[in-house]
Design an enzyme around this catalytic site. Structure first.
Site, PDB file in Angstrom:
ATOM      1  N   GLU A   1     -38.350 -11.985 -36.731  1.00 15.45           N
ATOM      2  CA  GLU A   1     -38.364 -12.343 -35.305  1.00 15.45           C
ATOM      3  C   GLU A   1     -37.474 -13.584 -35.109  1.00 15.45           C
ATOM      4  O   GLU A   1     -37.471 -14.476 -35.960  1.00 15.45           O
ATOM      5  CB  GLU A   1     -39.815 -12.686 -34.925  1.00 15.45           C
ATOM      6  CG  GLU A   1     -40.025 -13.253 -33.536  1.00 15.45           C
ATOM      7  CD  GLU A   1     -41.462 -13.800 -33.345  1.00 15.45           C
ATOM      8  OE1 GLU A   1     -42.071 -14.272 -34.333  1.00 15.45           O
ATOM      9  OE2 GLU A   1     -41.953 -13.740 -32.207  1.00 15.45           O
TER      10      GLU A   1
ATOM     11  N   ASN B   1     -38.363 -11.873 -25.951  1.00 20.54           N
ATOM     12  CA  ASN B   1     -38.361 -11.985 -27.409  1.00 20.54           C
ATOM     13  C   ASN B   1     -38.128 -10.552 -27.915  1.00 20.54           C
ATOM     14  O   ASN B   1     -39.027  -9.713 -27.865  1.00 20.54           O
ATOM     15  CB  ASN B   1     -39.723 -12.541 -27.861  1.00 20.54           C
ATOM     16  CG  ASN B   1     -39.747 -12.870 -29.335  1.00 20.54           C
ATOM     17  OD1 ASN B   1     -38.970 -12.332 -30.112  1.00 20.54           O
ATOM     18  ND2 ASN B   1     -40.678 -13.729 -29.727  1.00 20.54           N
TER      19      ASN B   1
ATOM     20  N   LYS C   1     -40.900  -7.898 -27.099  1.00 17.67           N
ATOM     21  CA  LYS C   1     -42.275  -8.260 -27.492  1.00 17.67           C
ATOM     22  C   LYS C   1     -43.234  -8.227 -26.298  1.00 17.67           C
ATOM     23  O   LYS C   1     -42.982  -8.885 -25.276  1.00 17.67           O
ATOM     24  CB  LYS C   1     -42.246  -9.655 -28.116  1.00 17.67           C
ATOM     25  CG  LYS C   1     -43.563 -10.152 -28.679  1.00 17.67           C
ATOM     26  CD  LYS C   1     -43.310 -11.488 -29.391  1.00 17.67           C
ATOM     27  CE  LYS C   1     -44.532 -12.099 -30.010  1.00 17.67           C
ATOM     28  NZ  LYS C   1     -44.208 -13.365 -30.712  1.00 17.67           N
TER      29      LYS C   1
ATOM     30  N   GLU D   1     -44.350 -19.989 -26.498  1.00 20.31           N
ATOM     31  CA  GLU D   1     -43.705 -18.692 -26.204  1.00 20.31           C
ATOM     32  C   GLU D   1     -43.939 -18.251 -24.768  1.00 20.31           C
ATOM     33  O   GLU D   1     -43.074 -17.620 -24.162  1.00 20.31           O
ATOM     34  CB  GLU D   1     -44.212 -17.623 -27.172  1.00 20.31           C
ATOM     35  CG  GLU D   1     -43.524 -17.660 -28.512  1.00 20.31           C
ATOM     36  CD  GLU D   1     -43.758 -16.374 -29.286  1.00 20.31           C
ATOM     37  OE1 GLU D   1     -43.286 -15.323 -28.839  1.00 20.31           O
ATOM     38  OE2 GLU D   1     -44.436 -16.437 -30.335  1.00 20.31           O
TER      39      GLU D   1
ATOM     40  N   ASN E   1     -42.956 -14.879 -37.126  1.00 14.81           N
ATOM     41  CA  ASN E   1     -42.948 -16.329 -37.371  1.00 14.81           C
ATOM     42  C   ASN E   1     -44.386 -16.777 -37.208  1.00 14.81           C
ATOM     43  O   ASN E   1     -44.879 -16.892 -36.080  1.00 14.81           O
ATOM     44  CB  ASN E   1     -42.171 -17.087 -36.287  1.00 14.81           C
ATOM     45  CG  ASN E   1     -40.667 -17.025 -36.406  1.00 14.81           C
ATOM     46  OD1 ASN E   1     -40.016 -17.971 -36.817  1.00 14.81           O
ATOM     47  ND2 ASN E   1     -40.114 -15.893 -35.991  1.00 14.81           N
TER      48      ASN E   1
END
Ligand code: CDT
Length: 340
Positions: free
Chosen positions: A47, A109, A127, A147, A210
């Site tokens: 990622e 993402n 994502k 995020e 991650n």
């Protein structure tokens, strides 16, 4: 008749805030060349592979923030293109995650599946499950996970896709080209991600990640001790990868961004390849750049798909309504004292 395919997770160790995309791409190409020399057919990178994990920083300056995203076509942008050119040269397929900025200013993402044989993107995934927070923690010493600030939830769903050309290196394929699906990091913790792919007959799930080794502010108040925290993070990572591979009778590949970013922010390793029975076939041994390789016989998916997890025979959708009807928990009513 076996349907063999050789897969690899390309783990990327520490990437510092000062590391350029070109530097990282150089490391990725080294891993790709190593994969090609071992006759690997598909390589999964992590990622947000081209930069450090920037959502740990609060970035107010628009220009500075803009620099963390990939704008336009990542396969032809100057900094990242060499990776895709190398995949074409080596005729090897890759899947890679990156921070996507769309033309109309949306941020996702994202990861893509790029066929080195065909020289084109076969599938894109954005994502869906975006973890962390929008606002930084009140504690100035907290390591943030922002995020929700930097990415919208993906709008493409979980689309399985066939990959032509892979069978060319193996025996004749009777069941058609391998069926792949992609998810990104936090998605792997949600049964729903896997089941939606499982319902499309997925045979190989790719998941770059991650995962912080120690995240007391964002993950769990039980995270007091860094070593215990890392053990649990690795345990939960493998738990979900193995369990969901088994319950959907699919291979899975997980590729970590790992190591000490900026010398202090530790991300777990745990890159691995898992078979449809939930068995761990191969696993990374270091925190650094490393290739994890396994030979996978897709026929092994048939056992689960045809028996224990033959969805058409055993699923009872009439009882699953809550899964799509509600997000949060609705507890049953309290029962009053007996005789009341
Ligand atoms: N990148 C990513 O999704 N990481 C999350 C960490 C969540 S802790 C806020 C993960 O699920 O591993």
């Amino acid at each position: 008749m076996p349907r063999m395919i050789r897969l690899a997770a390309a783990q990327l160790g520490a990437i510092h805030i000062t590391d350029s995309r070109s530097h990282v791409v150089g490391r990725m190409i080294t891993l790709l060349e190593s994969a090609a020399s071992q006759a690997v057919q598909v390589v999964l990178f992590p990622e947000l592979a081209f930069t450090t994990f920037f959502p740990r920083y609060i970035i107010h300056n628009e220009q500075q923030l803009k620099a963390w995203y990939e704008h336009g076509d990542v396969t032809i942008n100057a900094d990242t293109r060499p990776l895709f050119d190398k995949a074409k040269e080596l005729k090897i397929d890759i899947s890679v995650g990156y921070a996507e900025a769309t033309e109309d200013g949306q941020h996702f993402n994202t990861c893509i599946y790029f066929s080195g044989r065909e020289g084109r993107v076969l599938s894109k995934y954005r994502k869906v499950h975006i973890p962390g927070t929008f606002e930084p923690d009140d504690d100035p010493d907290a390591v943030n996970h922002l995020e929700k600030r930097y990415f919208k939830p993906g709008d493409l769903g979980f689309q399985a896709f066939r990959v032509p050309g892979l069978e060319a290196q193996g025996p004749p394929v009777e069941r058609g080209e391998p069926i792949f699906g992609m998810m990104i990091c936090n998605d792997r913790r949600w049964a729903e991600s896997w089941r939606v792919l499982g319902l499309q007959g997925v045979e190989i799930v790719l998941c770059g990640f991650n995962t912080p080794a120690f995240a007391p502010h964002t993950r769990s108040s039980l995270d007091k001790d860094p070593e215990q925290s890392e053990r649990m993070a690795l345990f939960h990572h493998k738990l979900v990868m193995q369990a969901h591979s088994y319950t959907n009778a699919t291979y899975s590949v997980a590729a970590a961004r790992s190591g000490y970013d900026d010398g202090k922010y530790k991300l777990i390793a745990g890159s691995c390849i898992i078979d449809p029975e939930g068995v761990l076939l191969a696993e990374s041994k270091t925190l650094g750049d490393e290739l994890v390789v396994a030979d996978c016989d897709l026929e092994l998916c048939r056992q689960g798909k045809g028996k224990t997890f033959a969805f058409d025979r055993h699923r009872r959708t009439e009882h699953y309504g809550r899964i799509v009807a509600q997000t949060g928990v609705v507890e049953p009513p309290r029962i009053g004292p007996s005789g009341a």
